[in-house]
Design a protein around this motif. Sequence first.
Motif, PDB file in Angstrom:
ATOM      1  N   CYS A 178       0.973  -1.168  -0.423  1.00 11.97           N
ATOM      2  CA  CYS A 178      -0.396  -0.063   0.194  1.00 11.97           C
ATOM      3  C   CYS A 178       0.989   1.265   0.004  1.00 11.97           C
ATOM      4  O   CYS A 178       2.373   1.291   0.693  1.00 11.97           O
ATOM      5  N   GLU A 198      -5.614  -1.655  -4.703  1.00 10.60           N
ATOM      6  CA  GLU A 198      -6.908  -1.319  -5.020  1.00 10.60           C
ATOM      7  C   GLU A 198      -6.174   0.469  -5.618  1.00 10.60           C
ATOM      8  O   GLU A 198      -5.967   1.234  -4.795  1.00 10.60           O
ATOM      9  N   HIS A 200      -6.270   4.038  -7.253  1.00 16.43           N
ATOM     10  CA  HIS A 200      -7.585   5.101  -6.268  1.00 16.43           C
ATOM     11  C   HIS A 200      -6.764   6.731  -6.735  1.00 16.43           C
ATOM     12  O   HIS A 200      -5.304   6.774  -7.187  1.00 16.43           O
ATOM     13  N   LEU A 219      -3.587   1.080  -3.307  1.00 13.50           N
ATOM     14  CA  LEU A 219      -3.609   1.420  -1.984  1.00 13.50           C
ATOM     15  C   LEU A 219      -4.284   0.194  -1.486  1.00 13.50           C
ATOM     16  O   LEU A 219      -5.540  -0.656  -2.207  1.00 13.50           O
ATOM     17  N   HIS A 224      -7.879   3.225   0.984  1.00 14.97           N
ATOM     18  CA  HIS A 224      -9.182   3.381   0.040  1.00 14.97           C
ATOM     19  C   HIS A 224     -10.086   3.692   0.343  1.00 14.97           C
ATOM     20  O   HIS A 224     -10.576   4.573   0.051  1.00 14.97           O
ATOM     21  N   GLN A 227      -9.463   6.995   2.468  1.00  8.26           N
ATOM     22  CA  GLN A 227      -9.131   7.697   1.232  1.00  8.26           C
ATOM     23  C   GLN A 227     -11.265   8.933   0.756  1.00  8.26           C
ATOM     24  O   GLN A 227     -11.451   9.690   0.735  1.00  8.26           O
ATOM     25  N   HIS A 228     -11.878   7.910   1.571  1.00  7.87           N
ATOM     26  CA  HIS A 228     -14.028   8.099   0.525  1.00  7.87           C
ATOM     27  C   HIS A 228     -14.202   8.718   1.611  1.00  7.87           C
ATOM     28  O   HIS A 228     -15.704   9.413   1.832  1.00  7.87           O
TER      29      HIS A 228
END
Length: 230
Positions: A178, A198, A200, A219, A224, A227-228
């Motif tokens: 990561c 994943e 991003h 990530l 991830h 981040q969202h």
Amino acid sequence: MQSPRSRNIDRKPKARRWIDGNTESSALLLGAIRTLEAGYGGDFSGFVDFAPAEYRFNGEESGGYVLLRARKSGSVRAQVQIEADEWTELELKDSGDLRALVELITEHRLTDFDFATERSQAEFDEAVKAALDDPQSERKERLKYADPQAKKVWRKVAVYTRNPDVVAEVLHWANGNCEECGKTAPFLRSSNGTPYLEVHHRQQLSDGGDDTIENAVALCPNCHRKQHFG
């Protein structure tokens, strides 16, 4: 009295605390929400302040509902309103069960979306796998001439067709780690044995970000999600 719903998880402290404290158990729930939100989320869809977390979808066209209730084991109980007084219940344990839920919603015309987004994601995953199998030199050559602006496909929502070479190259350079926390990918994909990370976009494509290596990062699922939702 029913707790009002909200798409903003920060407005639901019980649900937020449970998700933050149960990252593995909440993964399937959050994946199901992302899949259904694009095609089924009505104006009143959102989290209810329960622990374990619960998300309720309101179909704009039909007025019907899909209820997703997380379980401590990591599975998700899905209840689908077929008719005004008829409900069907599914136990979601993996992505295959999620596809069954999507097919059920589509079969009963609970929404006018055809869930082409999910089918496109499966095709994109195959394209990424093919790009990873190509020599790095070939990916780099294609990237030289690739359009940095992702193509936008209009359905009922805007869906961006990402460049699989960008994803493949970012995963290649991450080398299974990561790029946020530095930890090794949490598991290997059962399909091909590669580390699960994943990709991003630092600036989201929907905000005008470029579909390029420079705007992307590999990530782990936790970073991830941070981040969202963090």
